[in-house]
Design a protein around this motif. Structure first.
Motif, mmCIF file in Angstrom:
data_model
loop_
_atom_site.group_PDB
_atom_site.id
_atom_site.type_symbol
_atom_site.label_atom_id
_atom_site.label_comp_id
_atom_site.label_asym_id
_atom_site.label_seq_id
_atom_site.Cartn_x
_atom_site.Cartn_y
_atom_site.Cartn_z
ATOM 1 N N CYS A 1 4.291 24.506 35.712
ATOM 2 C CA CYS A 1 4.435 25.390 34.881
ATOM 3 C C CYS A 1 3.932 26.738 35.741
ATOM 4 C CB CYS A 1 3.170 25.466 33.768
ATOM 5 S SG CYS A 1 2.668 27.111 33.109
ATOM 6 N N LYS B 1 -1.774 23.583 25.495
ATOM 7 C CA LYS B 1 -1.374 22.157 25.852
ATOM 8 C C LYS B 1 -2.642 21.637 26.509
ATOM 9 C CE LYS B 1 1.526 24.925 27.332
ATOM 10 N NZ LYS B 1 2.412 25.801 28.342
ATOM 11 N N CYS C 1 14.827 21.589 37.856
ATOM 12 C CA CYS C 1 14.981 22.888 37.418
ATOM 13 C C CYS C 1 15.072 23.873 38.694
ATOM 14 C CB CYS C 1 13.542 23.317 36.759
ATOM 15 S SG CYS C 1 12.129 23.005 37.015
ATOM 16 N N ILE D 1 14.301 33.924 29.438
ATOM 17 C CA ILE D 1 12.649 33.207 29.635
ATOM 18 C C ILE D 1 12.004 33.750 28.283
ATOM 19 C CG2 ILE D 1 11.964 35.504 30.668
ATOM 20 C CD1 ILE D 1 10.087 33.736 32.258
ATOM 21 N N ASN D 2 11.175 32.615 27.725
ATOM 22 C CA ASN D 2 10.301 32.875 26.853
ATOM 23 C C ASN D 2 8.994 32.993 27.464
ATOM 24 O OD1 ASN D 2 8.982 32.671 24.188
ATOM 25 N ND2 ASN D 2 9.629 30.635 23.838
ATOM 26 N N SER E 1 5.648 31.379 25.589
ATOM 27 C CA SER E 1 5.355 30.289 25.383
ATOM 28 C C SER E 1 5.437 29.466 26.817
ATOM 29 C CB SER E 1 6.638 29.559 24.669
ATOM 30 O OG SER E 1 6.544 29.513 23.289
ATOM 31 N N ASP F 1 18.054 36.882 25.120
ATOM 32 C CA ASP F 1 18.048 35.471 24.769
ATOM 33 C C ASP F 1 18.840 35.355 23.266
ATOM 34 O OD1 ASP F 1 16.995 32.958 23.685
ATOM 35 O OD2 ASP F 1 15.259 33.440 25.025
ATOM 36 N N PRO F 2 19.577 33.987 23.311
ATOM 37 C CA PRO F 2 20.452 33.972 22.018
ATOM 38 C C PRO F 2 19.349 33.724 20.757
ATOM 39 C CG PRO F 2 20.921 32.446 23.493
ATOM 40 C CD PRO F 2 19.776 33.171 24.135
ATOM 41 N N THR G 1 12.710 34.360 20.134
ATOM 42 C CA THR G 1 11.481 33.555 20.246
ATOM 43 C C THR G 1 10.510 34.409 20.340
ATOM 44 O OG1 THR G 1 11.442 34.613 22.622
ATOM 45 C CG2 THR G 1 12.895 32.587 22.269
ATOM 46 N N ILE H 1 22.548 37.181 22.976
ATOM 47 C CA ILE H 1 23.893 36.912 23.655
ATOM 48 C C ILE H 1 24.239 35.624 23.382
ATOM 49 C CG2 ILE H 1 22.372 36.381 25.820
ATOM 50 C CD1 ILE H 1 24.601 37.868 27.398
ATOM 51 N N GLY I 1 25.128 31.104 28.063
ATOM 52 C CA GLY I 1 26.325 30.963 29.308
ATOM 53 C C GLY I 1 26.945 31.912 29.435
ATOM 54 N N ALA J 1 15.879 28.954 32.372
ATOM 55 C CA ALA J 1 17.051 28.547 31.477
ATOM 56 C C ALA J 1 18.299 29.236 31.926
ATOM 57 C CB ALA J 1 16.578 28.813 29.946
ATOM 58 N N ARG K 1 21.373 27.243 33.449
ATOM 59 C CA ARG K 1 21.996 25.940 32.377
ATOM 60 C C ARG K 1 23.109 25.804 31.736
ATOM 61 N NH1 ARG K 1 15.844 24.635 31.093
ATOM 62 N NH2 ARG K 1 15.160 23.710 33.019
HETATM 63 N N1 LIG Z 1 5.009 25.622 26.612
HETATM 64 C C1 LIG Z 1 5.897 25.160 27.859
HETATM 65 N N2 LIG Z 1 5.609 25.879 28.861
HETATM 66 C C2 LIG Z 1 6.433 25.469 30.005
HETATM 67 C C3 LIG Z 1 7.104 24.217 29.864
HETATM 68 C C4 LIG Z 1 6.944 23.491 28.616
HETATM 69 O O1 LIG Z 1 7.403 22.207 28.525
HETATM 70 N N3 LIG Z 1 6.289 23.840 27.605
HETATM 71 N N4 LIG Z 1 8.045 23.800 30.895
HETATM 72 C C5 LIG Z 1 7.642 24.472 32.142
HETATM 73 C C6 LIG Z 1 8.916 24.269 33.137
HETATM 74 S S1 LIG Z 1 9.351 22.747 33.946
HETATM 75 C C7 LIG Z 1 9.989 25.166 33.145
HETATM 76 S S2 LIG Z 1 11.275 25.224 34.260
HETATM 77 C C8 LIG Z 1 9.501 26.599 32.544
HETATM 78 C C9 LIG Z 1 10.774 27.001 31.695
HETATM 79 O O2 LIG Z 1 10.748 28.370 31.433
HETATM 80 P P1 LIG Z 1 12.091 29.032 30.768
HETATM 81 O O3 LIG Z 1 13.163 29.399 31.297
HETATM 82 O O4 LIG Z 1 11.286 30.105 29.788
HETATM 83 O O5 LIG Z 1 12.504 27.808 29.482
HETATM 84 P P2 LIG Z 1 13.070 27.544 28.146
HETATM 85 O O6 LIG Z 1 12.234 27.853 27.082
HETATM 86 O O7 LIG Z 1 13.956 26.549 28.444
HETATM 87 O O8 LIG Z 1 14.412 28.777 28.033
HETATM 88 C C10 LIG Z 1 13.930 30.208 27.875
HETATM 89 C C11 LIG Z 1 14.820 30.781 26.770
HETATM 90 O O9 LIG Z 1 15.912 30.826 27.338
HETATM 91 C C12 LIG Z 1 16.956 31.008 26.398
HETATM 92 N N5 LIG Z 1 18.275 30.295 26.747
HETATM 93 C C13 LIG Z 1 18.817 29.453 26.849
HETATM 94 N N6 LIG Z 1 20.246 29.404 27.099
HETATM 95 C C14 LIG Z 1 20.245 30.682 27.570
HETATM 96 C C15 LIG Z 1 21.476 31.364 28.165
HETATM 97 O O10 LIG Z 1 22.584 30.843 28.231
HETATM 98 N N7 LIG Z 1 21.090 32.668 28.401
HETATM 99 C C16 LIG Z 1 20.129 33.391 27.940
HETATM 100 N N8 LIG Z 1 20.168 34.801 28.089
HETATM 101 N N9 LIG Z 1 19.116 32.727 27.254
HETATM 102 C C17 LIG Z 1 19.205 31.429 27.101
HETATM 103 C C18 LIG Z 1 16.231 30.130 25.269
HETATM 104 O O11 LIG Z 1 16.584 30.407 23.982
HETATM 105 C C19 LIG Z 1 15.050 30.313 25.498
HETATM 106 O O12 LIG Z 1 14.312 31.120 24.703
HETATM 107 O O13 LIG Z 1 8.692 26.356 31.551
HETATM 108 C C20 LIG Z 1 7.498 25.879 32.124
HETATM 109 N N10 LIG Z 1 6.545 26.168 30.952
#
Ligand SMILES: Nc1nc2c(c(=O)[nH]1)N[C@H]1C(S)=C(S)[C@@H](COP(=O)(O)OP(=O)(O)OC[C@H]3O[C@@H](n4cnc5c(=O)[nH]c(N)nc54)[C@H](O)[C@@H]3O)O[C@H]1N2
Ligand SMILES: Nc1nc2c(c(=O)[nH]1)N[C@H]1C(S)=C(S)[C@@H](COP(=O)(O)OP(=O)(O)OC[C@H]3O[C@@H](n4cnc5c(=O)[nH]c(N)nc54)[C@H](O)[C@@H]3O)O[C@H]1N2
Ligand code: SF4
Ligand SMILES: [Mo]
Length: 712
Positions: A14, A48, A140, A174-175, A178, A201-202, A205, A217, A220, A297, A300
């Motif tokens: 994280c 968590k 990742c 990015i969310n 969360s 983000d689509p 969140t 959006i 991809g 994300a 992906r």
């Molecule tokens: N609570 C919690 N926190 C975590 C984790 C967890 O499992 N739970 N995992 C950790 C890990 S290993 C990682 S890699 C990070 C990941 O952190 P983030 O990259 O924030 O992970 P995601 O929730 O997969 O995706 C974030 C947002 O991207 C959006 N998204 C998906 N595809 C696309 C796209 O093509 N374009 C755009 N613009 N948006 C898109 C999704 O709707 C989502 O709201 O989080 C870390 N933190």
């Protein structure tokens, strides 16, 4: 009664890497709390980890070596001694090596724990010495990092704490609230001071709901939006000419490329209105300091690498790098002077050692990859592939192979561990020593063991010491204590570590790298990008060398790369699974599924813990009202989400939070808790994105239909 406090560090993958304080009473950890002195994590943990002691003392922990006695997957094991377990591994591996050679053994690991010692590279030296097949870890950011290096090089880029100075913040894929919770207060502070926060983000969140502007959006298609922004910035004369001239290469070529992305065309691709493309471009260019924060994300989809290329050119174009709190933040991990080769020992890799990418584990086990040595044994630690990788059904068939000798080192009997021949007990963070880097801030964090290992659990460092002894490896590498290993793993003479050593870390629990303060960290005011040219490369010189996979992910292995030159300029590459690229598929499967992180799970971890299960609820899929109505689905219905690769069940949640055409099913649930024993990765594709063999979870077409009722 004795009570004392110990400095701990959250072990998880994280970006926040929270500094923790553990209270120990009479040898038992009774509480973990955030360290309130830590400037980035500021004393709060997340839902968590807040009750981490319940994970540590869970009655479900694996505390002794186990040997399978039932059929694979049935979960019937009997307790054996460590000597018996190691003896069995030695005899099975020796037989396999005699018959097939060591490449028939495949290690499999990721970031169940993230410490420098017990994390990503913990087993590399052992398996390199053994001659095992190399497991290419591209879970990742491998694609995003590759792309980011092409533009900006390995730079920390922007201190996340400097965001308080930003005036225009774009959170792109990015969310934050969360997944990177402790960054949010810095963003909120900037917002309170008048900064505009934009989320691309689509999905609406938790983070998007706090933004000043949420741009929805199509998944991809982000590269098209970024190129459209460039188009407007260039056409309207908003380029920082001076910065571009002095500190970038390839502007003329970029201008030509951007000319192919006028706002109307971008609108048709992305679903973002042309006026919004213009407005975003103008505001980003003229509201300085402007900054982009990319999520993992972003990579992906088929064109994920090119998306990062496009985004990472934007700040140089408008001169955001001149300001504290301006630029683009990917991950500050590159500021940490970790000597990965001292940990991984790539010098022990034998020439010609085969490589299997982690996403292809199911294929590797089912004999679908062109391997000269078929895989006969699998060793899993720090990972739970049954939950986290695509082709879940194929993987399960592979794991069920009677002739496959599988060893799993785990804290819990995960769905993966159920298929093990031998399970080895692993410690949790409170039972081990480690030092943590971070991919979300600029502090080193110390983790001292708070309690003795429970049962016969061992840390990953101790696990590989024991395995090395068992296999007769007597290199001094395995004779070192954990502290000696940490000493060797960092370049302590690097100026960023001046004044930092273990005694200093033991006084505070953490230390900020010497990179300047959040008010003064502006590494690219005068260019100084760590690229071959020293400039921000719109036109990448690395591209000529081909689509590289970075050594870190490949256990230091640098051979066997395609070497094919790739497009030196960022471009828009449409998703694999879209009406434009696969019309026949898109006619049958009309919804694009996203499987983002769960708020209350950490990847697959905590999917088995009662408190977090309670927070997460059962597996759901969020469907836009329009898409639900078209399929006769009501809120609360049990539905089947499916495509040609497989299916899983979820409870329908009807909500405008998902844009039309997109469904959202959070990941992390354990297959055993589902009626059909399948979760989101039953239907995700094994395809790689354009760079770094990154996954394509956001590039998945599905259909959703009401499930048949459960048989009585
Ligand atoms: N609570 C919690 N926190 C975590 C984790 C967890 O499992 N739970 N995992 C950790 C890990 S290993 C990682 S890699 C990070 C990941 O952190 P983030 O990259 O924030 O992970 P995601 O929730 O997969 O995706 C974030 C947002 O991207 C959006 N998204 C998906 N595809 C696309 C796209 O093509 N374009 C755009 N613009 N948006 C898109 C999704 O709707 C989502 O709201 O989080 C870390 N933190
Ligand atoms: N559909 C979909 N799939 C995804 C993702 C997604 O967003 N959507 N995200 C991907 C990403 S970004 C990531 S990072 C991966 C994460 O994939 P993983 O790293 O495999 O997931 P985790 O659940 O974090 O950790 C796996 C296991 O490590 C064990 N573990 C923890 N500490 C130790 C230890 O010290 N020793 C040993 N031996 N074991 C330990 C835990 O008990 C846990 O079961 O998932 C990927 N898969
Ligand atoms: S999972 Fe992340 S936010 Fe939660 S305690 Fe660990 S580092 Fe902090
Ligand atoms: Mo991740």
């Amino acid at each position: 009664m004795s009570e004392h406090k110990i400095f701990s560090a959250c072990p998880h993958d994280c970006p926040d890497t929270c500094a923790m304080i553990t209270t120990v009473r009479d040898g038992k950890a009774i509480e973990v709390r955030g360290n309130p002195d830590h400037p980035f994590t500021r004393g709060g943990l997340c839902v968590k980890v807040n009750d981490y002691q319940n994970r540590v003392y869970s009655t479900d922990r694996v505390l002794h070596p186990l040997k399978r006695i039932g059929r694979k997957g049935a979960g019937q094991f009997q307790r054996i001694t460590w000597d018996e377990a190691l003896g069995e591994i030695k005899s099975r591996w020796s037989a396999i090596i005699d018959r097939h050679g060591p490449a028939a053994i495949l290690p499999y690991s990721y970031l169940g724990t993230e410490g420098i010692l017990n994390g990503l590279n913990a087993g590399d030296a052992f398996f390199n010495k053994l001659g095992a097949t190399i497991s290419e870890r591209t879970f990742c950011d491998s694609g995003a990092i590759t792309a980011f290096f092409m533009s900006c090089g390995p730079t920390a880029a922007v201190d996340p704490e400097s965001f308080v100075h930003s005036k225009y913040i774009v959170l792109w894929a990015i969310n934050t609230i969360s997944n990177n919770l402790h960054h949010w207060p810095f963003i909120a502070e900037a917002q309170a001071r008048g900064a505009k926060v934009v989320v691309v983000d689509p999905v609406a969140t938790r983070t998007a709901k706090k933004a000043d502007w949420h741009i929805r959006i199509r998944p991809g298609t982000d590269a098209a939006l970024a190129l459209g922004m460039m188009n407007v910035i260039i056409a309207e004369g908003l380029v920082d000419r001076d910065y571009v001239e002095k500190h970038t290469v390839g502007f003329d070529e970029l201008e030509e490329r951007a000319a192919q992305f006028p706002p109307d065309k971008v609108a048709a691709i992305t679903g973002v209105a042309a006026d919004d493309v213009r407005r975003l471009a103008r505001e980003f260019a003229t509201t300085q300091p402007s900054v982009i924060r990319m999520g993992v994300a972003i990579e992906r989809s088929a064109g994920g690498g090119n998306t990062v290329r496009a985004l990472s050119c934007l700040p140089a174009l408008v001169g955001s790098w001149r300001h504290c709190g301006g630029g683009i933040l990917h991950m500050p991990i590159w500021a940490f002077p970790v000597n990965w080769d001292a940990v991984s020992r790539p010098d022990w890799i034998r020439p010609g050692t085969p490589v299997v990418n982690q996403w292809r584990l199911g294929q590797a086990l089912m004999g679908e990859l062109p391997l000269t040595t078929p895989i006969q044994s699998l060793f899993v630690f720090n990972s739970n592939p049954m939950v986290v990788i695509a082709e879940q059904e194929k993987l399960e068939r592979g794991l069920a192979r009677e002739d496959l000798f599988t060893v799993v080192s785990e804290q819990f009997l995960t769905d993966t561990a159920l298929y093990a021949d031998i399970v080895l007990p692993a410690t949790t963070q409170l039972e081990q020593f480690d030092l943590m880097f971070s991919w979300g801030h600029l502090y080193l964090t110390l983790n001292e063991p708070a309690i003795a290992p429970l049962g016969e659990a061992v840390s990953n460092t101790e696990l590989f010491r024991r395995l090395a002894r068992t296999m007769g490896f007597n290199d001094t590498y395995w004779q070192r204590s954990d502290e000696e290993m940490v000493t060797a793993a960092l370049d302590w003479n690097n100026p960023v570590l001046a004044g930092i050593d273990l005694p200093a870390l033991r006084r505070t629990g953490y230390a900020r790298l010497n990179v300047g303060t959040p008010d003064t960290f502006v590494p690219h005011r005068e260019g100084n990008f760590p690229t071959p040219s020293g400039k921000c490369e719109f036109k990448s010189s690395i591209a000529a060398g081909g689509n590289m996979v970075l050594p870190l992910f490949r256990q230091g292995y640098a051979g066997d790369q395609s070497g094919e030159a790739v497009d030196p300029l960022p471009n828009y590459i449409p998703p694999n699974e879209s009406p434009a690229t696969s019309p026949a598929l898109a006619a049958r499967y009309r919804l694009n599924m996203l499987s983002p992180k769960s708020h209350a799970f950490l990847n697959s971890s905590y999917g088995n813990m009662p408190l977090q299960q309670h927070h997460a609820g059962t597996q759901k899929v969020v469907i836009n009202p329009q898409d639900a109505a078209a399929r006769g689905i009501a809120g609360g219905d049990m539905v089947r989400v499916f495509n040609d690769r497989g299916a899983f069940e979820a409870v329908a949640e009807i909500s405008g939070d998902a844009m039309a055409g997109v469904v959202v099913a959070p990941m992390g649930y354990w297959p055993r808790d589902s009626r059909t024993r399948r979760t989101v990765n039953a239907i995700n594709p094994p395809a790689f994105a354009d760079y770094g063999n990154a996954p394509t979870f956001s590039d998945t077409l599905v259909e959703v239909a009401k499930s048949a009722p459960a048989p009585a």
